[in-house]
Structures are given as C-alpha cells and as structure tokens.
Scaffold this active site. Structure first.
Site, PDB file in Angstrom:
ATOM      1  N   CYS A  59      -6.409   1.170   2.830  1.00 34.52           N
ATOM      2  CA  CYS A  59      -7.298   2.322   2.922  1.00 34.52           C
ATOM      3  C   CYS A  59      -7.299   3.175   1.659  1.00 34.52           C
ATOM      4  O   CYS A  59      -8.220   3.964   1.458  1.00 34.52           O
ATOM      5  CB  CYS A  59      -6.921   3.167   4.141  1.00 34.52           C
ATOM      6  SG  CYS A  59      -7.365   2.410   5.714  1.00 34.52           S
TER       7      CYS A  59
ATOM      8  N   GLU B 127       0.861  -1.182   0.000  1.00 33.28           N
ATOM      9  CA  GLU B 127       0.000   0.000   0.000  1.00 33.28           C
ATOM     10  C   GLU B 127       0.895   1.227   0.000  1.00 33.28           C
ATOM     11  O   GLU B 127       1.952   1.229   0.628  1.00 33.28           O
ATOM     12  CB  GLU B 127      -0.914   0.022   1.226  1.00 33.28           C
ATOM     13  CG  GLU B 127      -1.801   1.261   1.262  1.00 33.28           C
ATOM     14  CD  GLU B 127      -2.847   1.232   2.370  1.00 33.28           C
ATOM     15  OE1 GLU B 127      -3.705   2.130   2.386  1.00 33.28           O
ATOM     16  OE2 GLU B 127      -2.807   0.315   3.211  1.00 33.28           O
TER      17      GLU B 127
ATOM     18  N   ASN C  72     -12.504  -3.365   1.207  1.00 39.88           N
ATOM     19  CA  ASN C  72     -11.433  -3.422   2.196  1.00 39.88           C
ATOM     20  C   ASN C  72     -11.919  -2.845   3.516  1.00 39.88           C
ATOM     21  O   ASN C  72     -12.249  -1.659   3.593  1.00 39.88           O
ATOM     22  CB  ASN C  72     -10.229  -2.613   1.710  1.00 39.88           C
ATOM     23  CG  ASN C  72      -9.150  -2.497   2.767  1.00 39.88           C
ATOM     24  OD1 ASN C  72      -8.398  -3.429   3.000  1.00 39.88           O
ATOM     25  ND2 ASN C  72      -9.070  -1.337   3.426  1.00 39.88           N
ATOM     26  N   GLU C  73     -12.019  -3.690   4.540  1.00 42.00           N
ATOM     27  CA  GLU C  73     -12.294  -3.248   5.910  1.00 42.00           C
ATOM     28  C   GLU C  73     -13.559  -2.395   6.053  1.00 42.00           C
ATOM     29  O   GLU C  73     -13.597  -1.474   6.865  1.00 42.00           O
ATOM     30  CB  GLU C  73     -11.105  -2.468   6.476  1.00 42.00           C
ATOM     31  CG  GLU C  73      -9.883  -3.306   6.743  1.00 42.00           C
ATOM     32  CD  GLU C  73      -8.811  -2.555   7.518  1.00 42.00           C
ATOM     33  OE1 GLU C  73      -9.081  -1.423   7.974  1.00 42.00           O
ATOM     34  OE2 GLU C  73      -7.702  -3.087   7.656  1.00 42.00           O
TER      35      GLU C  73
END
Length: 829
Positions: free
Chosen positions: A251, A61, A383-384
């Site tokens: 993120c 990331e 994602n999350e």
C-alpha cells in the site's frame, strides 16, 4: 476404530506395504484411533514442471515499523526533526526527543536542504535527549556505535554527546568541536561498556548551535554496509535463501499524492512512494508520511534495497505506482503529463539499476558506491488497484515504454485486492487479452480456505500469464496457520509452471508498533524471532528442488454436515438500526420472531459497540467500533430462513447480517456495503480468520430501510436483498488436511518428499517410489507442535527437528506425526 482414507485408482497394491516390516521415523501411537492410514505414490520416471530457484521470495513493506526502528539500523528516532501531524495526529517535530533548556525546531532558509526542511536550534547550555524506539536505544557491551550529526554554529562550540540509561553511562562521553560557519557533518564513536535496552542519547551544546540528522548507527551492520541494515533481522531474511525481494510495498506504493516536489509548494507530505525521493546522500532525502500512520525517513531507500538483494543472492523486484490509488482510496489520477513523468521515472529506475556508470542514473548509482549494475530483470507496475479498466489503461503505457527500451524486462501486472470477484475476473481478462507476462495475486484467508484450495492453480490456463503470488497469509501466527499455509504451498509447487513467484506477507512487525497481523518475523529493539509461519517458509525455501516429480495420495474421509449455527447482527464503523428479525425452520416452524417491542432479551452482545432498543428498533450507535456482533438462537440451528430489516443511520459502511454463528470467531456474515461502502460480500470466519466466498460491488444509502433475507439449506445459501435474489453459494469444498508434493534436487540427486499432516491424528502412510533405487538412509526434517503453539521472544515451540530415517526403500511406510510438516530427503542411487 481407526479412520481409513479413501483409496484412489492404482493404489490398492500399496496395502501390502503395511504388511511388511519397515522402519518408521516416529513411534506409532499407542491407540489405533489416533492413526489415519494413507497411501502416497510417486512416479520418479515422469517429469513434472521445473521449479525456478527464484520461486520463493520475500516481500518487504514499511508496515509495523519494519524500516525505521526495524530493518534500517538507525537507532535514533526522528533524527531530522521532521515528524509532523501529517504523519500522526500525536506527532510534533520533537517526538522522540526531550529538551533540557531552550530547544526550538525551525523551518526557514537556514535549513540543511530543500528536502530536509526542519532543524533544531539549541541554545547555549541546553541539551536534547533521544529515546530511540521501543523501550529505548539498545546497545551491547563491547560493541561500537557511530555517532554523527550535521551542525552549524555562529561561533566555535563544543557538543558533549553521552550514551546512558537510568543506571548511568553506557559508554565514555564524546566531545565534538563545531567550527564556525555553515552546515558540516561531524562524528564520533562509542564503545558500549554495558548492555542495555533502555539507552538514551543526549547532545548538549556549550553555545548556540543548529543541529540536524542526529544519528547513532551500530558499527556491526549486515555485511558491514554503511547506512546499513540491522544484522539479526537481515540474517533472518538471508536464512530463508529467498529467490527475490519485492519492495517497497504494498500500500505504500499506490496511496497518497502522486505529485512531485516543487520549490513553490515545498515538500508534499502523504506523497506516494517514488524511488527518486529515496536515493542519494541520506541528508538530502526527504521524509514522508507513511500510509500506515507514522513517519518514514527514506534512509532505507532503493539503493539499499538493491544492495541488500545482491548481498543475499536474491533477485530485486521493485514495484512502482501506476497513478491509480488502491488500498481503499480507489481513485485514478487523470493527468497525462504526470503519467508521462512517472513512466520516465520508471525508465530511469531501470537505468539506475542496470545502466553503465557513464549514464545519467548509472552514474548516480556509482556515486553511491556501486559502479556495477544490479541486474534488474523484473519490475511490477501497480499494486491491488480496485479499478481494473483505469489501471490497465495506464499499465499498458508503462509496459510499452519499458519493453521498447528494455525488451528483456518482464513487466508484472496485478489482479486487484482479492482472490476472486468482479474486479479479479475483469483484471484477469484484460491481462490475458493483452498477453501480459505475469499477474500478481494477493489474498489473506482463513486456515480453512488454504486447506480447501490446494487445487486453485490446477485449472489455470497453461498458455496464459504466469502468476506471481505476491502477498498471502492465513490470518494468524499459530502453528495451525503455518500448517494450512504449508498444505497450500504443496499446491504452489505442483503448479510451478503457473506460479513462478510466491511470497508470504507482511515480512516484519515491531511488537510495539503493530498495524497488521499476522507477520513473518517479530522483533523489538534488541531481539527478533521467527513465527511458526517463518519456520514453514524456511523449510520450503531451503528445500525447493529443481523439478516436480508427479505423485498422488489418498484423501481424508469427508465429515461435512449442513451449515449450522445461530444468527447475528453487527456493524463496522457504522451506526445502524435493525428490526423485525424472524428465523423460520424449513418446515415452517418459527424459531425466532423479534420486533424488539419488549427489549432485546434474546440477544447476547459478544462484540464491541453500543446497543440499545430505540423506538422499537435494535440500534448500534457507535460509528467507530468494529465488529459489534450480537447474536441470538441455537448454535445447532440448520436449514432455516432469516429475515431482517436494516437501516443505516451514520458511518462509513453498511450492515453485517450473520448466520451459521457457532462462536465469536466462527460464523458467516453478509457484509452489505463493506470496504468503505464499496462492496457487498459473504465472508466466512473460522477461528477468527476470514475468507470471502462471494463478492460484488455495492453500497448502502443512509436512512433507507433494506429488507434482507438469508436462506440456508444444507451447505447451500441463497441471499435476497429487497425481494431480489442477490446471489448464492455452496460451501461444500472439503478442507483436506493431508497434502503432499515431491520434487527432485538435481545437485544432490535426492527426492524430496514433502508431506503436511494438519490433523490431530498421525498419518501412517504407505509410500511407493515406483522402481526407484534409493539409499536406505534418508534425512527427515520435521516441524511438529500443538496447533495453537506460537513462537515468542522467549519460547520457540515450533522449530525444525532433523533426524535420520533408515527405512527408505522403493516401498516403505512412514508415520507422519499429528500436526506436522515433514520433508524426507531420499538419495537416489
């Protein structure tokens, strides 16, 4: 007197192994009290789960400047003058540059392209100098560096380009003739005459000239790829032999606007990471605001990620947004047309990766230099997300469309941002009911948590979705963190039929631009080094094996007493007032009774923030400070009741009421209204690393007074909020320091005995390989260091040591050093 591990059934016969002469890999400690005795039994005739070669991978990331200024080899910072206050409040279009003379950044119809919107107008006789990243531009004596620039001139002009530092030139200056007319790319090559880490690149013009995409690239990129990767960083990833590369986040994927570029609105910064923005000629790619607080150029884009995965023999595993934001934003985008566009983009992504060169997006890949497909087989959506219902409604539409067109594709879902709790449970239920193939779990925990939860996947439903452990780490880069992670990884391998993929996170950190710790590999502009965690990952990833061989081992005696410690009060980005703090022992004795009428002499301030007594309350006034802990009482307190009244005055979150406080890094706290006032949880901190023990949705109202109660009895804790029981937990799970797993390498015919000894005493171990016939010579690879040892640029105390062990047999003893990870490769005859 030595501590003796508790025996398990079937292991008593191993005691006799200690009575026969057998070689050990390391000398036995001088004192008996430094040794703990264990037994390890292996059944080489039994068949455990198969381990796929792709089990362990890496997660990349763009955090901590991992891309620009990191893995992406470009040496010029802000090469297209696109930095903006949208990226960082301190940024301007000339961040990273200094001007001598007249230099103006323009955004007008004369720009290089619609998505490269600003450019530099340089007056005659003026120059600009780029400072690079970290301390400057790093060059190495004798190496070649390729300069390029897009320029436009109204009349013929000459650019003089120099590479220098305070000591003078670093290479012979180059002159570039710019023809009259529109935008054209020009280039030159430098050969460094000195090594420097503080270099500067200066471009001077003899006449008025427009400049954009000013670039300096090392010729020696990884695999000599154009627009390529910094060699030392790429080589560190390759040395892990990863089975997959997950990218680009994290993120980055599901934060920011999901909207598209339009000519009417122009480029929308703070836009979510969308793959089509990152392919094609680099001068036609946009820049964007990075979620982590800086600018990202997209010079390292989807094509480069796919190419890198291929170069290192890894499976590409991209992640695309599902139109539900995460990472604290928690918003579902309700726009069906936009959702359909994102689904189509994802279908196009698979075509870009796998389609023939005659297809629309396969042609784009071929034009970029790769006519053959990249063989994409797995893709992750989302994602999350902390909104399981909203996410899953969108995920199912992605999955249906993808599997209808590409039935061979595994579409991966996720379970939110935690290892447990309401969101986790609901997400898993939705995934199970829909028979999803694979679910991505993420968690960052204390070393103690990893030592406690080696058995996490033992009880998972073998008929349900497989697990992709996409992000995990133990909140530190000391060897004790690596030891805890190693112990946990033995449980991952033992459950390889459930955990099919796993990757530590994050991967990279530039030491001068850190948003997140810990990280696997650290670097600056000229050097890189693997952390202790990196060495653990490398040892496991280079010695996986093909199949688990069932084994058992004795455990370490428990020494778990009651929860002990003082009490504390804290806040996080919040101003709060506390009053009427009372601590009562189980027998009714008052230990602390403080209404703050006489000030706060009983309290010690150990954190940040601004505490004072105001109107008979203890008030923390700073709404920007994190962890403002004050504490009172005796660290030996146990079996007590804590009562306190709390009122939020201002800020983003709620209250932090601590108990079992031993020191500044070891305590429990009830985090009421945490995570931007969305959740309430009990967290345990051990040596600074936190783990969540129990969590529920919850928020705090400003101005309302809450009555908070904590009851501690032994290892059980019960929590009350406004007179109602909120929840309870028992923290009695042992943190086992001795863990093992055994695998077989079919190619070499070896048993790989992997043992983690995460304690200060050596582990003298009787090993029984059943009736296996083995060669007496085995190869031992050991990581051993002090628990607090940390690898740095100049020191590597955590490094593997390989030796030959000559005492292997069907039964033998081996002393595993204190604080060590040891792999024994034993050849079967």
């Amino acid at each position: 007197m030595s501590r003796t591990a508790r025996p398990r059934l079937g292991l008593a016969l191993l005691a006799s192994a200690f009575l026969v002469a057998a070689a050990t890999a390391v000398p036995a400690p001088a004192h008996a009290e430094e040794v703990t005795d264990y037994s390890l039994t292996v059944d080489p005739t039994a068949k455990g789960p198969a381990i796929d070669r792709t089990m362990y991978g890496v997660f990349f990331e763009d955090i901590n400047r991992a891309a620009d200024g990191g893995l992406y080899a470009e040496l010029v910072q802000n090469r297209s003058f696109e930095y903006s206050t949208d990226d960082n409040a301190s940024y301007t279009p000339l961040t990273g540059w200094t001007a001598d003379g007249t230099a103006q950044v323009l955004n007008d119809p004369g720009r290089l392209g619609d998505r490269n919107r600003t450019y530099l107008s340089l007056a005659a006789g003026s120059s600009v100098t780029n400072t690079g990243y970290n301390t400057g531009i790093a060059v190495e004596d004798g190496k070649k560096y390729d300069f390029s620039v897009w320029a436009r001139a109204g009349s013929g002009t000459t650019l003089t380009v120099t590479l220098h530092d305070t000591g003078g030139p670093l290479a012979t200056a180059r002159r570039v003739a710019v023809r009259k007319g529109g935008w054209v790319q020009y280039g030159a090559t430098f050969t460094a005459t000195r090594t420097s880490t503080t270099g500067r690149l200066t471009v001077a013009s003899s006449a008025a000239t427009a400049l954009d995409m000013v670039s300096l690239f090392p010729r020696d990129t990884y695999k000599h790829q154009p627009n390529g990767l910094r060699k030392d960083l790429a080589e560190k990833i390759a040395a892990l032999r990863p089975g997959f590369v997950r990218f680009p986040g994290g993120c980055l994927v599901n934060t920011g606007s999901m909207r598209d570029y339009s000519e009417a609105s122009g480029w929308q910064r703070k836009r979510s990471y969308q793959w089509k923005d990152t392919v094609g000629p680099v001068e036609q790619r946009a820049t964007n605001a990075n979620f982590w607080g800086y600018n990202q150029s997209y010079g390292l884009g989807y094509y480069e990620y796919f190419r890198f995965a291929e170069d290192i023999g890894a499976m590409p595993l991209p992640v695309v947004p599902a139109l539900v934001t995460g990472c604290g934003q928690n918003k579902a985008v309700d726009d069906d047309a936009l959702l359909e566009r994102h689904i189509q983009d994802t279908l196009d992504l698979v075509e870009f990766a796998n389609g023939p060169a005659t297809s629309t997006w396969g042609r784009k890949r071929a034009e970029m230099g790769h006519p053959e497909p990249f063989h994409l087989t797995r893709i992750e959506v989302g994602n999350e997300e902390n909104l399981p219902e909203e996410f899953f409604a969108r995920f199912t539409r992605f999955r249906a469309a993808l599997q209808a067109r590409y039935p061979y594709l595994t579409v991966i879902s996720n379970s939110g941002p935690d290892d447990s709790g309401t969101t986790f449970d609901r997400a898993w239920r939705l995934n199970r009911d829909a028979e999803v193939d694979m679910v991505d779990e993420h968690y960052y925990k204390s070393p103690r948590w990893f030592l406690q939860h080696n058995d996490r996947y033992d009880s998972y439903d073998r008929s349900g979705p497989k697990v992709f452990l996409g992000e995990y780490a133990s909140q530190g880069n000391a060897f004790k963190n690596g030891l805890a992670e190693a112990a946990y990884m033995t449980g991952l391998e033992r459950n390889a039929d459930i955990v099919e993929l796993a990757s530590y996170a994050p991967l990279f950190a530039n030491e001068d631009y850190v948003q997140w710790r810990p990280d696997l590999v650290w670097f600056n502009n000229h050097a890189s080094w693997g952390s202790a965690n990196y060495e653990v990952q490398k040892l496991f990833m280079n010695n996986v094996g093909d199949r688990v061989v069932p084994s058992t081992a004795t455990t370490t005696p428990d020494a778990v007493g009651p929860v002990t410690g003082a009490v504390g009060l804290s806040t996080w980005n919040t101003s709060a007032a506390y009053d009427d703090v009372k601590v009562t022992a189980a027998d009714g004795t008052t230990l602390l009774d403080d209404d703050f009428s006489g000030g706060a002499p009983a309290w010690t301030h150990t954190g940040t923030g601004s505490w004072s007594v105001q109107d008979g309350q203890y008030v923390q006034a700073d709404t920007t400070a994190e962890n403002t802990m004050v504490r009172a009482g005796d660290p030996a307190w146990h079996d007590y009741d804590l009562r306190v009244k709390a009122t939020k005055k201002a800020g983003r979150e709620g209250f932090l009421v601590a108990f079992g406080v031993k020191d500044t890094g070891t305590y429990y706290w009830w985090n009421i209204g945490g995570w931007n006032n969305t959740r309430t949880a009990v967290e345990q901190a051990v040596d600074g690393g936190k783990s969540t023990l129990i969590a529920k949705p919850g928020s705090v109202e400003t101005g309302r007074t809450y009555d908070i109660g904590v009851k501690v009895r032994g290892r059980q804790v019960t929590l009350h909020l406004d007179g109602q029981e909120w929840g309870s937990f028992t923290d009695d799970k042992p943190a086992e320091p001795f863990r093992q797993v055994v695998t077989r390498d079919a190619k070499t015919g070896e048993l790989i005995v992997k043992v983690v000894n995460a304690q200060s005493s050596a582990a003298r171990t009787a090993i029984d390989l059943g009736r296996a016939k083995v060669a007496p010579r085995a190869r031992a690879t050991t990581l051993a260091a002090a628990p607090d040892a940390v690898n740095t640029e100049t020191s590597t105390p955590v490094a593997p040591v390989t030796s030959t062990f000559t005492g292997a047999a069907a039964r033998f003893t081996y002393t595993f050093p204190a604080n060590s990870v040891t792999f024994l490769r034993i050849k079967q005859r």
